[in-house]
Design a protein around this motif. Sequence first.
Motif, PDB file in Angstrom:
ATOM      1  N   ASN A 223       0.803  -1.227   0.000  1.00 47.36           N
ATOM      2  CA  ASN A 223       0.000   0.000   0.000  1.00 47.36           C
ATOM      3  C   ASN A 223       0.832   1.270   0.000  1.00 47.36           C
ATOM      4  OD1 ASN A 223      -2.619  -0.770  -0.202  1.00 47.36           O
ATOM      5  ND2 ASN A 223      -2.866  -1.155   1.982  1.00 47.36           N
ATOM      6  N   VAL A 224       2.137   1.118   0.223  1.00 42.19           N
ATOM      7  CA  VAL A 224       2.961   2.322   0.354  1.00 42.19           C
ATOM      8  C   VAL A 224       3.060   3.026  -0.993  1.00 42.19           C
ATOM      9  CG1 VAL A 224       5.246   3.181   0.926  1.00 42.19           C
ATOM     10  CG2 VAL A 224       4.297   1.277   2.197  1.00 42.19           C
ATOM     11  N   SER A 225       2.611   4.254  -1.032  1.00 43.92           N
ATOM     12  CA  SER A 225       2.746   5.055  -2.243  1.00 43.92           C
ATOM     13  C   SER A 225       2.656   6.516  -1.842  1.00 43.92           C
ATOM     14  CB  SER A 225       1.675   4.699  -3.268  1.00 43.92           C
ATOM     15  OG  SER A 225       0.425   5.118  -2.803  1.00 43.92           O
ATOM     16  N   LYS A 226       2.862   7.380  -2.839  1.00 38.90           N
ATOM     17  CA  LYS A 226       2.893   8.813  -2.525  1.00 38.90           C
ATOM     18  C   LYS A 226       1.558   9.321  -2.012  1.00 38.90           C
ATOM     19  CE  LYS A 226       6.216  10.016  -6.056  1.00 38.90           C
ATOM     20  NZ  LYS A 226       6.261  10.594  -7.390  1.00 38.90           N
ATOM     21  N   ILE A 227       0.462   8.667  -2.390  1.00 43.65           N
ATOM     22  CA  ILE A 227      -0.846   9.190  -2.007  1.00 43.65           C
ATOM     23  C   ILE A 227      -1.286   8.648  -0.652  1.00 43.65           C
ATOM     24  CG2 ILE A 227      -1.661   9.640  -4.349  1.00 43.65           C
ATOM     25  CD1 ILE A 227      -3.057   6.912  -4.239  1.00 43.65           C
ATOM     26  N   TYR A 228      -0.510   7.766  -0.065  1.00 52.44           N
ATOM     27  CA  TYR A 228      -0.905   7.219   1.236  1.00 52.44           C
ATOM     28  C   TYR A 228      -0.797   8.303   2.300  1.00 52.44           C
ATOM     29  CZ  TYR A 228      -1.477   3.616   4.790  1.00 52.44           C
ATOM     30  OH  TYR A 228      -1.945   2.852   5.808  1.00 52.44           O
ATOM     31  N   GLU A 229      -1.694   8.255   3.271  1.00 52.12           N
ATOM     32  CA  GLU A 229      -1.739   9.315   4.285  1.00 52.12           C
ATOM     33  C   GLU A 229      -0.497   9.237   5.169  1.00 52.12           C
ATOM     34  OE1 GLU A 229      -5.389   9.261   6.404  1.00 52.12           O
ATOM     35  OE2 GLU A 229      -4.824  11.003   7.602  1.00 52.12           O
ATOM     36  N   GLY A 230       0.123  10.372   5.370  1.00 47.42           N
ATOM     37  CA  GLY A 230       1.227  10.447   6.315  1.00 47.42           C
ATOM     38  C   GLY A 230       2.587  10.128   5.735  1.00 47.42           C
ATOM     39  N   VAL A 231       2.710   9.999   4.413  1.00 48.86           N
ATOM     40  CA  VAL A 231       4.029   9.718   3.840  1.00 48.86           C
ATOM     41  C   VAL A 231       4.787  11.026   3.666  1.00 48.86           C
ATOM     42  CG1 VAL A 231       3.323   7.632   2.650  1.00 48.86           C
ATOM     43  CG2 VAL A 231       3.214   9.813   1.469  1.00 48.86           C
ATOM     44  N   ARG A 232       6.108  10.893   3.719  1.00 46.70           N
ATOM     45  CA  ARG A 232       6.965  12.033   3.429  1.00 46.70           C
ATOM     46  C   ARG A 232       7.625  11.783   2.078  1.00 46.70           C
ATOM     47  NH1 ARG A 232      11.015  12.518   8.006  1.00 46.70           N
ATOM     48  NH2 ARG A 232      10.568  10.339   8.396  1.00 46.70           N
ATOM     49  N   VAL A 233       7.770  12.831   1.316  1.00 48.12           N
ATOM     50  CA  VAL A 233       8.343  12.652  -0.027  1.00 48.12           C
ATOM     51  C   VAL A 233       9.734  13.262  -0.081  1.00 48.12           C
ATOM     52  CG1 VAL A 233       6.170  12.520  -1.248  1.00 48.12           C
ATOM     53  CG2 VAL A 233       7.212  14.738  -0.829  1.00 48.12           C
ATOM     54  N   GLY A 234      10.457  12.868  -1.103  1.00 47.22           N
ATOM     55  CA  GLY A 234      11.809  13.382  -1.269  1.00 47.22           C
ATOM     56  C   GLY A 234      12.354  12.961  -2.608  1.00 47.22           C
ATOM     57  N   GLU A 235      13.656  13.028  -2.770  1.00 47.15           N
ATOM     58  CA  GLU A 235      14.267  12.606  -4.026  1.00 47.15           C
ATOM     59  C   GLU A 235      15.577  11.888  -3.750  1.00 47.15           C
ATOM     60  OE1 GLU A 235      15.783  15.716  -6.504  1.00 47.15           O
ATOM     61  OE2 GLU A 235      15.477  17.175  -4.928  1.00 47.15           O
ATOM     62  N   TRP A 236      16.013  11.135  -4.751  1.00 45.21           N
ATOM     63  CA  TRP A 236      17.215  10.335  -4.560  1.00 45.21           C
ATOM     64  C   TRP A 236      18.142  10.449  -5.756  1.00 45.21           C
ATOM     65  CZ3 TRP A 236      18.151   6.342  -8.026  1.00 45.21           C
ATOM     66  CH2 TRP A 236      17.065   5.928  -8.803  1.00 45.21           C
ATOM     67  N   ALA A 237      19.405  10.120  -5.508  1.00 45.07           N
ATOM     68  CA  ALA A 237      20.397  10.052  -6.573  1.00 45.07           C
ATOM     69  C   ALA A 237      21.319   8.875  -6.274  1.00 45.07           C
ATOM     70  CB  ALA A 237      21.190  11.340  -6.651  1.00 45.07           C
ATOM     71  N   LYS A 238      21.959   8.353  -7.330  1.00 46.29           N
ATOM     72  CA  LYS A 238      22.764   7.139  -7.134  1.00 46.29           C
ATOM     73  C   LYS A 238      24.036   7.232  -7.941  1.00 46.29           C
ATOM     74  CE  LYS A 238      22.505   2.249  -8.309  1.00 46.29           C
ATOM     75  NZ  LYS A 238      23.246   2.373  -9.563  1.00 46.29           N
ATOM     76  N   LYS A 239      25.116   6.747  -7.332  1.00 49.43           N
ATOM     77  CA  LYS A 239      26.353   6.550  -8.083  1.00 49.43           C
ATOM     78  C   LYS A 239      27.004   5.273  -7.588  1.00 49.43           C
ATOM     79  CE  LYS A 239      30.469   8.798  -9.713  1.00 49.43           C
ATOM     80  NZ  LYS A 239      31.379   9.915  -9.601  1.00 49.43           N
ATOM     81  N   LYS A 240      27.296   4.372  -8.537  1.00 49.43           N
ATOM     82  CA  LYS A 240      27.775   3.035  -8.173  1.00 49.43           C
ATOM     83  C   LYS A 240      26.841   2.454  -7.117  1.00 49.43           C
ATOM     84  CE  LYS A 240      32.504   3.650  -9.602  1.00 49.43           C
ATOM     85  NZ  LYS A 240      33.900   3.630  -9.203  1.00 49.43           N
ATOM     86  N   SER A 241      27.369   2.101  -5.957  1.00 50.74           N
ATOM     87  CA  SER A 241      26.468   1.529  -4.961  1.00 50.74           C
ATOM     88  C   SER A 241      26.050   2.556  -3.916  1.00 50.74           C
ATOM     89  CB  SER A 241      27.142   0.327  -4.295  1.00 50.74           C
ATOM     90  OG  SER A 241      28.298   0.752  -3.642  1.00 50.74           O
ATOM     91  N   GLN A 242      26.422   3.822  -4.121  1.00 49.70           N
ATOM     92  CA  GLN A 242      26.087   4.869  -3.159  1.00 49.70           C
ATOM     93  C   GLN A 242      24.740   5.497  -3.511  1.00 49.70           C
ATOM     94  OE1 GLN A 242      27.916   6.091  -0.520  1.00 49.70           O
ATOM     95  NE2 GLN A 242      29.501   4.535  -0.738  1.00 49.70           N
ATOM     96  N   ILE A 243      23.901   5.648  -2.529  1.00 45.20           N
ATOM     97  CA  ILE A 243      22.632   6.345  -2.740  1.00 45.20           C
ATOM     98  C   ILE A 243      22.569   7.519  -1.777  1.00 45.20           C
ATOM     99  CG2 ILE A 243      20.132   6.207  -2.575  1.00 45.20           C
ATOM    100  CD1 ILE A 243      20.295   3.349  -3.275  1.00 45.20           C
ATOM    101  N   VAL A 244      22.197   8.671  -2.301  1.00 41.52           N
ATOM    102  CA  VAL A 244      21.949   9.836  -1.462  1.00 41.52           C
ATOM    103  C   VAL A 244      20.510  10.227  -1.666  1.00 41.52           C
ATOM    104  CG1 VAL A 244      22.602  12.190  -0.953  1.00 41.52           C
ATOM    105  CG2 VAL A 244      24.302  10.604  -1.775  1.00 41.52           C
TER     106      VAL A 244
END
Lengths: 167, 383
Positions: free
Chosen positions: B300-321
């Motif tokens: 059920n987890v999705s952006k429209i679910y009540e109480g979720v926080r949103v953000g953004e991500w980036a990746k390089k090799k195995s590193q995720i920020v």
Amino acid sequence: MFYNFNKIEEVKIRLRSAEGHICEVEESAALMSSFIRSMIEGFNEVTEVSLPNINSVVIEKVIEYMRHYKDKDPPIIKKPIISSKMEENTSAWDAGFIDADWNMVVDLMTAADYLMMIPLRDLCCAKMACKFKGRSIDELRAEYHIENEFPSEMEENLEFQHPWRLE
Amino acid sequence: MEANVNIYNDTQDLLAPQSIDEGIALIQNPSSLRGLIELEKIFGNLFTRQEIKEAWKLNCYDIEKSALYLQDLAPENMPEIHQTTSEIKEKISREIELNDIVEPNNDTLIENVVEGPTRGKIALEFSLSPQYINTTVVIFYISDEILKEIFSFLSPCDRGKCATVCRTWKHIDLSTNYLYKIDCQRVWNKEQSRPDENVFPQPFNQTSVLWGANFPEEYKEPEEYLKSFKNWRNMWIKRPRIKFNGVYASKTIYYKQGEANIMNIPTYQKVVFYRYFRFYDDFSICCLTTAKKPRDIAHNVSKIYEGVRVGEWAKKKSQIVMHLLAKHEVYTYNFKICSTFSGAHDTLRLEAISSRAPNDLSFSIMNLSSDAWPKYFVFYPFK
């Protein structure tokens, strides 16, 4: 004097099957097969091609395909296929054409491979891929009479070697 | 022409392969069909069919060698090689009378079905081969090339499944590693095309300085790194990737000191909660913190679910920020993709967390050693 040009008939190619039956097909349709094309172009005035490893039922089926796509290009099937139903992967006519039992599809594919008709071969391959798609490993083994060749320790390893198979 | 046809019909039992070796020899060398007929034309008076076939077999199915071999065996007074068509016709009609050859029809087709072997590669080929195997001139199997063609229509997940069915298919999956090129490109080309700026300008309306020191400066992975995978299949397995068909979940347990009870003994409360991350392929992310168990809520987890926080991500090799937006601050998470076994990419290890106010560049690094922060996020696929 008037010549009735409509009366001039197209050259017909006679295809001799494994049983010795002869099936006739128009030259323009037969040229779809690279094998027949090379026979016709290589030897002048060849009108009979012997196909000793294709039986006549399959040849009839191949001719049906040739006649349908005489003037137009067959649709290209996208890779990978999106569904295990043929109707969703290709045109309705193609799906109806290839809707046959397993042996027929195998025969048709080997015939298409021999005659070098790549669109037909791709259609058969897609049909067989549809049969493989979405099946579990045990179902596949049962259906094609394959015994489990891997020892039990290796079987467990296999799951780890192919982790993406559950995606 | 007719005589030729008759020869074809007549010589069917000559050409019908008696063993698998013969069948394979016939396939590999189609000219041996005509060669055998020629051999019988020449030596038919001197040798029986069986002898000719044995000579052919002795000479490794080579027509020229077996012709020489037969010539050595033959007595000196060779009959004339060239026969007229009428002679051939006579001979054939005589043979038909003697041997009582019945032309194959539908009834014989069914009777002659071969019981194939039930084990191994040959069994697979038999199961895929036509039923009237013994009655036609040439045996044909589904070759590996055609199986490769079939595999090219399958998705990587189906190919992975087929590879565990039997050895032949495993070998074909290994030898068609070029098929993984499209899948690799589909997965990683998008990732490489990420813009350097923030994907969502609000509230991240500043430049990439906001990302802090740990932010990967550019998303293009160096070519040496790509070349180190050697082939596409290897890249598909080894190169870390984020999965979009599920959530990454962690369970956090910590104890909180509560009020003292009547006996004046302090009580402790056990706090259990789960944190879910769901990644999207448009570089957004949503995070949900709840007490519900993964099996109840993971799908059920999705952006429209009540109480979720949103953000953004980036990746390089195995590193995720990634950045997560809270009420009054921005959290920056640093992850590393780990695998429980080779190729799984199913775990995120938490490396660092920092927080800051949206309009303030100074940030504070959180202490990860406390129990309130989970160490690992495990992947739960959707059903």
